[in-house]
Design an enzyme around this catalytic site. Sequence first.
Site, short mmCIF file in Angstrom:
data_model
loop_
_atom_site.label_atom_id
_atom_site.label_comp_id
_atom_site.label_asym_id
_atom_site.label_seq_id
_atom_site.Cartn_x
_atom_site.Cartn_y
_atom_site.Cartn_z
N ASP A 220 27.98 43.77 27.14
CA ASP A 220 27.65 43.19 28.62
C ASP A 220 27.37 41.70 28.41
O ASP A 220 26.58 41.33 27.43
CB ASP A 220 26.60 44.15 29.28
N TYR B 233 39.00 39.61 45.12
CA TYR B 233 38.90 40.93 44.47
C TYR B 233 40.24 41.54 44.28
O TYR B 233 40.73 42.30 43.54
CB TYR B 233 37.72 41.60 45.06
N LYS C 168 42.22 42.78 40.99
CA LYS C 168 42.54 44.14 40.75
C LYS C 168 43.85 44.70 40.76
O LYS C 168 44.35 45.59 39.94
CB LYS C 168 41.65 44.92 41.61
N THR D 145 26.86 52.84 42.30
CA THR D 145 26.34 52.32 41.35
C THR D 145 25.41 51.10 41.73
O THR D 145 25.47 50.70 43.07
CB THR D 145 27.40 51.53 40.55
#
Length: 268
Positions: free
Chosen positions: A37, A155, A159, A192
């Site tokens: 990360d 985005y 993707k 999340t």
Amino acid sequence: MSQFEGKAALVTGAGSGIGRATSLALAADGAYVWVTDFDKASADRTVEMIVGQGGRAVSVKLDVSVEKDWQTAFGRIDSGEEALSILVNCAGKSILADSFTMPLEELRRVMAINVEGAFLGMKHAIPRIAKSGGGAVINISSIMGLKGKARMAAYCASKGAVRMMTKAIALECADLKNNVRVNSVHPGVVDTPAWAKHDADEAGMMLGSSGKQASATLDVHAVAKALVPIGVAASAEEIAATVCFLASDVARHITGAEIVIDGGMTAD
């Protein structure tokens, strides 16, 4: 014997959300997990959780958009006992913005993390996975790689690129007969911590006329109620379970596929 015993997995964006859940699930099934990360402290926390559950893992600070970071990470992995068998490209960045006022640098940063990051991971991992006897790559894309959404052009573009890059590299691996499978997973609304990074203005962009919310940050449950046909968000653990399936030998005939987990959002 656990299905990933004797195998190593590298997970990016593993400090929270889907990446953390995936790391925990792989470790629980025997994998030695390289938890990576950009935020080393969050990666350390994921490792603590894995070790606390009896698993094995180590944390590595990794900016997926920087090739030198990948080379450093793989230098450490090459010295490990377990051969690399699994790569999960989970690190990502989302942005909600008016496309006609968004700075170009915002687009470039999204593409650097989501697209270049996934490419660099595969560039360096796949030869190693092939050398170890084969395995799997799972790229976390999004339903925004399958359909458009207003004010999410950057985005969606990133993707969508991950989706098609996955298919192209899956076919390249098949052509090489290197026993490496490459698939993409396309979540919809997932519960999340990332949702809390969006403010009230961005909430309005996301929900549009489909619903309103009163909180100062984007509430995933409000989004799910407004946009997901079954009315609830997926859990990170549900996405992780699918990743583990794709990483396993049970999925040996699945490559170049896109697995959608969206509660019906792309069904119409």
